[in-house]
Design a protein around this motif. Sequence first.
Motif, PDB file in Angstrom:
ATOM      1  N   LEU A  59       0.855  -1.182   0.000  1.00 41.58           N
ATOM      2  CA  LEU A  59       0.000   0.000   0.000  1.00 41.58           C
ATOM      3  C   LEU A  59       0.891   1.231   0.000  1.00 41.58           C
ATOM      4  O   LEU A  59       1.865   1.304   0.752  1.00 41.58           O
ATOM      5  CB  LEU A  59      -0.900  -0.012   1.238  1.00 41.58           C
ATOM      6  CG  LEU A  59      -2.106   0.933   1.268  1.00 41.58           C
ATOM      7  CD1 LEU A  59      -3.063   0.638   0.130  1.00 41.58           C
ATOM      8  CD2 LEU A  59      -2.828   0.818   2.607  1.00 41.58           C
ATOM      9  N   ILE A 297      -4.966  -5.661   3.883  1.00 39.77           N
ATOM     10  CA  ILE A 297      -5.595  -4.435   3.390  1.00 39.77           C
ATOM     11  C   ILE A 297      -7.101  -4.626   3.308  1.00 39.77           C
ATOM     12  O   ILE A 297      -7.587  -5.636   2.772  1.00 39.77           O
ATOM     13  CB  ILE A 297      -5.042  -4.057   2.002  1.00 39.77           C
ATOM     14  CG1 ILE A 297      -3.517  -3.885   2.060  1.00 39.77           C
ATOM     15  CG2 ILE A 297      -5.707  -2.788   1.481  1.00 39.77           C
ATOM     16  CD1 ILE A 297      -2.864  -3.748   0.701  1.00 39.77           C
ATOM     17  N   PRO A 299     -10.994  -2.333   2.625  1.00 36.98           N
ATOM     18  CA  PRO A 299     -11.541  -1.065   2.164  1.00 36.98           C
ATOM     19  C   PRO A 299     -11.858  -0.167   3.361  1.00 36.98           C
ATOM     20  O   PRO A 299     -12.324  -0.665   4.397  1.00 36.98           O
ATOM     21  CB  PRO A 299     -12.818  -1.456   1.425  1.00 36.98           C
ATOM     22  CG  PRO A 299     -12.883  -2.931   1.422  1.00 36.98           C
ATOM     23  CD  PRO A 299     -11.893  -3.469   2.380  1.00 36.98           C
ATOM     24  N   ARG A 332      -8.257   2.546   0.725  1.00 36.91           N
ATOM     25  CA  ARG A 332      -7.883   1.266   1.340  1.00 36.91           C
ATOM     26  C   ARG A 332      -7.047   1.538   2.579  1.00 36.91           C
ATOM     27  O   ARG A 332      -6.367   2.555   2.675  1.00 36.91           O
ATOM     28  CB  ARG A 332      -7.122   0.397   0.348  1.00 36.91           C
ATOM     29  CG  ARG A 332      -7.903   0.123  -0.944  1.00 36.91           C
ATOM     30  CD  ARG A 332      -7.282  -0.992  -1.761  1.00 36.91           C
ATOM     31  NE  ARG A 332      -5.892  -0.718  -2.098  1.00 36.91           N
ATOM     32  CZ  ARG A 332      -5.028  -1.660  -2.468  1.00 36.91           C
ATOM     33  NH1 ARG A 332      -5.401  -2.922  -2.511  1.00 36.91           N
ATOM     34  NH2 ARG A 332      -3.790  -1.335  -2.780  1.00 36.91           N
ATOM     35  N   THR A 348     -19.123  -4.294   4.431  1.00 32.76           N
ATOM     36  CA  THR A 348     -18.655  -2.949   4.133  1.00 32.76           C
ATOM     37  C   THR A 348     -19.844  -2.035   3.835  1.00 32.76           C
ATOM     38  O   THR A 348     -20.913  -2.511   3.401  1.00 32.76           O
ATOM     39  CB  THR A 348     -17.695  -2.949   2.941  1.00 32.76           C
ATOM     40  OG1 THR A 348     -17.238  -1.619   2.693  1.00 32.76           O
ATOM     41  CG2 THR A 348     -18.348  -3.476   1.683  1.00 32.76           C
TER      42      THR A 348
END
Length: 350
Positions: A59, A297, A299, A332, A348
Motif C-alpha cells: 500500500l 488491506i 476497504p 484502502r 462494508t
Amino acid sequence: MSRDRRRRTFAVAAAAVGATLLLGAGGVAAVTSASEQSPKAAPSPQTERATAVIERGDLSVTATLDGSIGFGGAEPVSVKAKGTITWLPAPGADLGRGATALRVDDLPIPVLIGKTALYRPLTSWGMTGADVSMVAENLMELGYLQRADPKDARTNSAFRTAVRAWQTSLGLERTGDIAPTDVVVLAADSRVAKVTTRLGDAAAGTPFTASTTTRIVEAAVPAGDAGLVGAGAAAEVELPDGRVLKGTIRDVGTAGEGAQSQVRATVDIADQRAVAEVDAGAVVVRVVTKTVTDVLIAPVPALIALAEGGYALQDESGRLHAVTIGLIADGRVEVAGDGITVDMTVVTAR
C-alpha cells in the motif's frame, strides 16, 4: 479517479475514516465494545449486504502535484562583440556548439560550449590556461583539431591552424587569433528563450536570454506534502496527451516570499525523446511518499468506529473483530488484529 482524491494524503484519509465511518459497516452509529463478539441475528433473505475480501499486498501514499513542462529558467546571454546587430535568432532557436548566436556587422558570432569564459585575446604563441583549453576542446569537438587532452593545449602551430580553418568555414578572416569579442561562450547547449533587443542595436550587452535544451517539469508541492517530497525521489509524469513517463525529483525549494511563498519541485525527465515535441503544457506529477509492504488491506468503508475508541471489522456472521489501522491510501487501509486473515470476507458500507 478525480484529482482531489488522488491528492489525498494519510492525514486527509484518516480524517475521512472518522467522518465517514461513524455509521459503521453494519449500519449502526457505534458499537459498545469489540470484545462483545456475540453473533448478531442473520439478515433476512431479502436483506443484501455489501461485502469485501481482505487482501495481502503493498500500500502506498502518493502525492499529486500540478506542474508544467518546459525548459526551466532562462538566463541573459552576454555578448562582447563590437558593432551593430544585423541578425538575431528567433525564440526557440538552438544554440549548440558552432551555431551562430547572432551576426554583427554582417559577420557571424559563433557559440562555444564551456565552463570557462574566454577572458583574453589568444593572439600569442605558447599561451596556456583554462580559456585555451576551452577553445581547444571546442575545436576538437568541431573536428578542426586533433583530439588530445585539452588541459595540455597551448596556442601552438596546430592550434592556430585549427582556428584558421574554423574561421574559413565561417567566412571570417583567417587570422588564427581568437578574442572574447569573436564568440559567445555558453555553459551547455541552449535555446533562445526571449529576444530582448532589435536589429540595428549595439551588439555588446545581453541581446537575448537562453535556457537549456533539456525539458523539465516545475511543479507546486501542496502544503500537506511539503515535508514528504524530497530530492532523489522517483516520480511519474503524466503528459497532456495521457502518456506517463518516469522522472526524478531534482530538487525541492521555496519560491516567493511571505504569504506568496510556495514549495516547488523540479523534476527531471529521463526519456527526452518522448517529450521532444512538447514545448509546454500542464502535467500531473505523482510521487510515492510512503509505502508499506506485505500487509493486510481492507476497504476504508469496512471500518466500524467503536464508541470506546478504535475500529473494528464485521465478518459475515456479524461478529466484530477489533483492528489497529495503519497506512490509508486510495480508499484502502492497512489493518491488523486477532482473527483478521487474508481472504476473510467482511461487511462494508455501500
